[in-house]
Enzyme design. Structure first.
Site, PDB file in Angstrom:
ATOM      1  N   ASP A   1     -10.960 -18.645  14.172  1.00  0.00           N
ATOM      2  CA  ASP A   1     -10.118 -19.195  13.111  1.00  0.00           C
ATOM      3  C   ASP A   1      -8.806 -19.708  13.712  1.00  0.00           C
ATOM      4  O   ASP A   1      -8.042 -18.939  14.306  1.00  0.00           O
ATOM      5  CB  ASP A   1      -9.854 -18.080  12.079  1.00  0.00           C
ATOM      6  CG  ASP A   1      -9.193 -18.607  10.821  1.00  0.00           C
ATOM      7  OD1 ASP A   1      -8.922 -19.824  10.752  1.00  0.00           O
ATOM      8  OD2 ASP A   1      -8.945 -17.798   9.918  1.00  0.00           O
TER       9      ASP A   1
ATOM     10  N   ASP B   1     -11.114 -25.305   9.884  1.00  0.00           N
ATOM     11  CA  ASP B   1     -10.449 -24.596  10.966  1.00  0.00           C
ATOM     12  C   ASP B   1     -11.071 -23.242  11.285  1.00  0.00           C
ATOM     13  O   ASP B   1     -10.468 -22.441  11.994  1.00  0.00           O
ATOM     14  CB  ASP B   1      -8.957 -24.411  10.648  1.00  0.00           C
ATOM     15  CG  ASP B   1      -8.745 -23.473   9.473  1.00  0.00           C
ATOM     16  OD1 ASP B   1      -9.618 -23.412   8.595  1.00  0.00           O
ATOM     17  OD2 ASP B   1      -7.710 -22.800   9.454  1.00  0.00           O
ATOM     18  N   GLU B   2     -12.240 -22.973  10.767  1.00  0.00           N
ATOM     19  CA  GLU B   2     -12.866 -21.698  11.108  1.00  0.00           C
ATOM     20  C   GLU B   2     -14.380 -21.792  11.095  1.00  0.00           C
ATOM     21  O   GLU B   2     -14.959 -22.629  10.404  1.00  0.00           O
ATOM     22  CB  GLU B   2     -12.407 -20.579  10.163  1.00  0.00           C
ATOM     23  CG  GLU B   2     -12.814 -20.808   8.735  1.00  0.00           C
ATOM     24  CD  GLU B   2     -12.384 -19.657   7.835  1.00  0.00           C
ATOM     25  OE1 GLU B   2     -13.051 -18.619   7.827  1.00  0.00           O
ATOM     26  OE2 GLU B   2     -11.370 -19.824   7.143  1.00  0.00           O
TER      27      GLU B   2
END
Ligand code: MG
Length: 388
Positions: free
Chosen positions: A9, A103-104
């Protein structure tokens, strides 16, 4: 075989990208927001969060809490570019990768240990490479399940690695408040509290019979999670039955502009994952969870199976309009692509007899994107200004 699952993350992703674009923002309280008077915070830097600023907060309130914060407009194209570069790095470490948002993502590392060695040093190398090549910090949780790894990466923030050794999954969860568990929302939490349960560990230790009495079969699944038992697989790309993406807002909202912008983010990611997997969706669906926890979904058959952001977004926007029938705060928005089929190449491009000019245009643009880079073509109507 003991699974090894990574959850990776990026830290304060939007803000971190803004700082790469403008280094003078480093160390400053920064708020990313669409920037209109009625808009809400998309992301806040750790410096701004100290003042109580958080995402989905009305911008006026955020400015009152932290007047010295620097406001940045959303820069979605740049976020997408960094997101793609991030997943490209990860793909070199394991083919079993499941992006969960821009983003993860999750990575199944189990089969990679023979080739690459134990997970912890490898996580360190991933961190280094992401920092060197992208200038971004990534926090990594490692454990035997997706659930525990996600919580571990969160506890490891910022820029940390937390490896939960096999057999210690329940220990990590034990002291955490019950609401941190997937599936525990505003309806379930008070009922658990009535039973004297405040932490995940207390739910894990509750006698099985009592769990069944209070919550039925659903409760058993929840208790398994509380005990750190989560068998859900990292969905390898290309083998998915559906591709979906959802966002739970930090603060419930009725702001249609914000919802459309959130929908755009969700759609673009779903479209990207479809194209990466060589899949097209025949059906698109939108899901809305209201603050009272009621769930409303709409789905629609697309004119033809597609993997194109614009077609997916148009359908999503239509369905969002249909689903927003109540003046009740919204807690979660989701978008999904279903009835997936493998793409038939660039059929639209060569379908000279076809009347679907838009389809041909999309296919041509997609081909250019593939050849010259994703950002070489963008859809005007997918720009944020147009969805306000
Ligand atoms: Mg993040």
């Amino acid at each position: 075989m003991q699974r090894i699952i990574f959850h990776l993350d990026l830290d304060a992703f939007f803000v971190a990208v803004e700082r790469l674009l403008d280094p003078s923002l480093c160390g400053q309280p920064v708020i990313v927001s669409p920037g209109t008077a009625r808009s809400v915070v998309s992301a806040a830097s750790y410096e701004a969060r100290k003042f109580g600023v958080h995402s989905a907060q009305p911008i006026a309130q955020a400015r009152r809490l932290c007047p010295q914060a620097i406001l940045c407009p959303d820069n979605f194209k740049a976020y997408q570019k960094y997101s793609r570069a991030f997943f490209k790095i990860l793909a070199a470490y394991s083919p079993d990768l499941e992006p969960a948002s821009l983003d993860e993502g999750y990575m199944d590392y189990t089969a990679c240990t023979r080739l690459f060695g134990p997970p912890l040093p490898q996580a360190g190398r991933i961190q280094e490479q992401v920092r060197e090549e992208l200038g971004l910090d990534v926090s990594i949780g490692i454990s035997s399940s997706k659930l525990v790894s996600k919580i571990a990466s969160d506890l490891a923030k910022p820029a940390g690695i937390l490896h939960v050794l096999p057999g210690h999954e329940a220990d990590l969860l034990s002291a955490l408040p019950i609401r941190r568990l997937i599936g525990v929302g505003p309806k379930t939490e008070p009922r658990l509290r009535q039973l004297g349960i405040r932490t995940i560990g207390e739910l894990a230790r509750l006698p099985r019979g009592l769990v069944g009495q209070a919550f039925g079969d659903w409760g058993f699944g929840l208790q398994d999670l509380a005990r750190g038992q989560d068998d859900s697989a990292v969905a390898p790309r290309g083998r998915a039955k559906s591709v979906s993406n959802e966002e739970t807002f930090a603060v419930d909202t009725t702001d249609v502009g914000f919802l459309k912008f959130a929908l755009q983010r969700l759609v673009c990611e779903v479209g990207y994952r479809l194209r990466q997997s060589g899949l097209r969706a025949a059906t698109a669906c939108v899901k809305v969870r209201y603050a009272d926890f009621s769930l409303h979904t709409r789905s629609e058959t697309l004119p033809e199976p597609t993997d194109l952001d614009r077609v997916l977004y148009e359908s999503g926007e239509r369905q969002l309009g249909r689903v927003l029938t109540r003046r009740v705060l919204i807690r979660l928005l989701g978008f999904g692509a279903q009835n997936l089929e493998t793409g038939k190449g660039q059929s639209n491009l060569f379908d000279v007899s076809g009347h679907d000019r838009l389809g041909k245009l999309h296919a041509a643009a997609d081909k250019i994107k593939k050849r010259y880079g994703y950002d070489s073509v963008s859809w005007a109507s997918l720009k944020r200004q147009d969805v306000e």
